[in-house]
Design a protein around this motif. Sequence first.
Motif, short mmCIF file in Angstrom:
data_model
loop_
_atom_site.label_atom_id
_atom_site.label_comp_id
_atom_site.label_asym_id
_atom_site.label_seq_id
_atom_site.Cartn_x
_atom_site.Cartn_y
_atom_site.Cartn_z
N MET A 43 0.83 -1.20 0.00
CA MET A 43 0.00 0.00 0.00
C MET A 43 0.87 1.26 0.00
O MET A 43 0.60 2.22 -0.73
N THR A 44 1.92 1.25 0.81
CA THR A 44 2.82 2.41 0.87
C THR A 44 3.46 2.68 -0.49
O THR A 44 3.52 3.82 -0.96
N ILE A 58 0.93 4.19 -2.90
CA ILE A 58 0.59 5.58 -2.59
C ILE A 58 1.71 6.52 -3.03
O ILE A 58 1.46 7.55 -3.68
N THR A 103 2.87 8.60 5.48
CA THR A 103 2.10 7.45 4.99
C THR A 103 2.11 6.32 6.03
O THR A 103 1.07 5.70 6.30
N ILE A 112 -1.70 5.11 7.19
CA ILE A 112 -2.42 3.99 6.59
C ILE A 112 -2.78 2.92 7.61
O ILE A 112 -2.12 2.76 8.63
N MET A 127 -7.40 4.19 9.59
CA MET A 127 -6.42 5.10 9.01
C MET A 127 -6.54 6.43 9.76
O MET A 127 -7.64 6.91 10.04
N TYR A 149 -3.85 8.43 -1.12
CA TYR A 149 -4.24 7.23 -0.38
C TYR A 149 -5.66 6.81 -0.76
O TYR A 149 -5.94 5.63 -1.04
N THR A 161 -5.74 5.38 -4.20
CA THR A 161 -5.18 4.02 -4.21
C THR A 161 -6.19 3.00 -3.68
O THR A 161 -6.35 1.91 -4.25
#
Length: 811
Positions: free
Chosen positions: A93-94, A97, A154, A158, A260, A279, A282
């Motif tokens: 995910m990071t 983003i 981030t 997240i 989050m 974010y 994404t």
Amino acid sequence: MSDLADEKRRTSAPDLDILGDQVTLHPSGYIAPNEREDGGDKERNLVENMARFRTSPLEFLREVSLHVSGTGWRAYDNFIGQPVFYPGFSENMTAAILSTPILQRKITELAEKRIAVEEKEGLLNKDDILYAAKKSQRKAVIEQSLQDLSEKWTGDMICKMESKTFIRGAYYLCTQLLTRAYHQGIHVSSEEVLRLRTVAKVAEKKKQSIIFLPCHRSHVDYVSLQLICYRLGLALPTVVAGDNLNFPLVGSFLQHAGAMYIRRSFGDDVLYTTLVQSYIDTLLQGGFNFDCFIEGGRSRTGKLLPPKFGILSFILDSILSGRVEDAVICPVSTQYDKVIETEGYVGELLGVPKKQENLADFLSASSVLSLKLGRVDVRFHEPWSLRQFVQEQQARITGIPKSMDFKNIRDPKSRQRLLRTMGYKVLSDINAVSVVMPTALIGTVLLTLRGRGVGKAELIRRVEWLSDRVRAKGGRVAHFGNAPTSVVIDRGLEVLGKDLVGVVEGLPEQTYFAVDRFQLSFYRNMTIHLFISEALVSAAMYTRVKRGGGPENQNISYEELRNQVLFLSQLFRGEFIYPIEGLAINLDNTLRGLEADHVVELVRDAEGKIITVGLSDVERAAGRENYDFYCFLIWPFVEAFWLAAVAMMGLTPPSDHRGDPWLDVKKAQDSLGKTLYHQGDLSYFEAVNKETLKNAHVRFEEEGILLVAKSRNSRIQARFRLAQEWTPDRNKEDGKIVASGRLWDFIERIAQSRREGKNRRDGATVATRVLRLTDQISRELFKGGQLEGLDEEDRVVDRKKALRREARAHL
């Protein structure tokens, strides 16, 4: 042995097997129930009480082992949705983003702006033969610094859905805690749940996100929806939470369960704003489910708050920009028999500063686990396509066919209108599926009766009447199987407790009375949205009804009624959600409904047009109980707006004042409101609550009555002053505020629908004691000195806001 095994299965944690639309019980648990005879919703308790170690140690250990080993639905392996809870989820995910084009463009843009600043300051010399190389090198350093900062933010922001083992244990722990407090569990509608699963399967195939938009009453809201999704085999949504919840231990737990964290305010931080947008892009591009509270913060008053457009704006931008094809919107209503935090809410509404969340307070809240707070009811509105909604609004506003792109609605005005329409549609959808709980029925009845208390038989009669009215208005009432009303009321009274509802013993009949009216108003406000049209009409009629005398003296012309209803509707525009048909149609529908209920009598001319409205003979014979019910619903809000308007009189500068006329009106109205209540000139103490008064300020500012100066520095308080044309005069001889002028007429207009106090003549009351007290408090505030000033940038912002107000019509 077989019988013993069957008994264990019946009392164990429920298993659920859902194949297509078929819901099968394995061996006890959630099934699609048969239709109720009264045609009500199919409803089940989705989360049942689990075994406790002290009472059933073997069963407790068995349940723990089932969750640890991931037996059946507990494994959470075959859920509907995109993959979550696997090692490496956060890293993936990071990376996604940080690589988004909009973030990379923003980093480049900020680096170039910084280079320009350094060139202007002489830190980079254009005459240097190595200028190009140094500039390129410096830009790369700045970009890397911004990239590193983005990566750190981030990581803090997240959700970290990394471990199946963790979420299994988290589900078991949270269910244990929740069912100890809410001993009757979480209830859902079977039909809504099956529909939601069907929508989720389609969304999974299209790789689209389901965006849950729940109302927000309690911190328990964070837990209940996650438990439902887990139990139903849906991919858990990423839940938007304020960074105030990110405190040690608890913050990390919530983040690994799907939270989050974002700042409460972004300010002018364009990098952070772009990071949040990246974010959300994404998540929606990947089809991950998403959960955001439409009201922003928790409602301290019990009714829905106006929508907050921050996260909605990000979601809408994802669609309008074309970065996301579509998403599914699912409004969610969460109702409680009793909300854990209501006692704290009362303190906050009376001005006690909200405490920062911390671990000690979280652990001390364990005392609620021994309480019996009833049940939680969660309802899901029929999901709808966000893209289709935007296209429909586009066609309605611009007349451009749905097949066209969205460029025509990207200008700020069209976008803001679209956001507002979307936000209020979600609120309307939430109201449409909300369930009125027994505690809300009891609280509403107790606070809408004249007199000190009510007998058991009368309480039952009024609760049954109110239940029928709720259903007639299209609302839903929580049901308890075939339990009689008296049993349901007893359960509700037990949940509310003696701190809210007292009982007088030793009388021929049990008599109940409201102990804490302020706290009980939270539950009354859960029903007001259903009757707001009737309440506005009743309050408008009160301008004549309070005169007394015979029916002829109390009747009101249709034109006069319409004007007062229009005034009140505009006054409370930010407080309530109205039917979408418009004033004329809503008014006529409401009057016809009240006529059918024998509350009012309508006199029509030869053409059938309504010319006069008055109370019916049936209603008068019944002691005006139904008419009074509607008045009692709206009167606390009329009082609050009246108080806010009277407090504005105190912003009139003294004749000898030479200085900045800006003041903090909140101090004046708080002191004024409490004094007026204890002196008997204010009927409702809940009128002195900061949420309703804040809404009043917003309306007064929108109408150009009140000017507000706000600083970007949160430590500097907002300041208020009256617009010149609304500022009252002072008597030249004694310096007292004169009871005349535009603001005074506005106050008098509100007072016409206000419940009368100990003096029959409201005008005389205001002109004497109330106005004198307001002037006294005002002089003390002006004498106390001015608030910290604003800088030039703040003043520029305020001047722009003033220009936008010029085109607005006044009340």
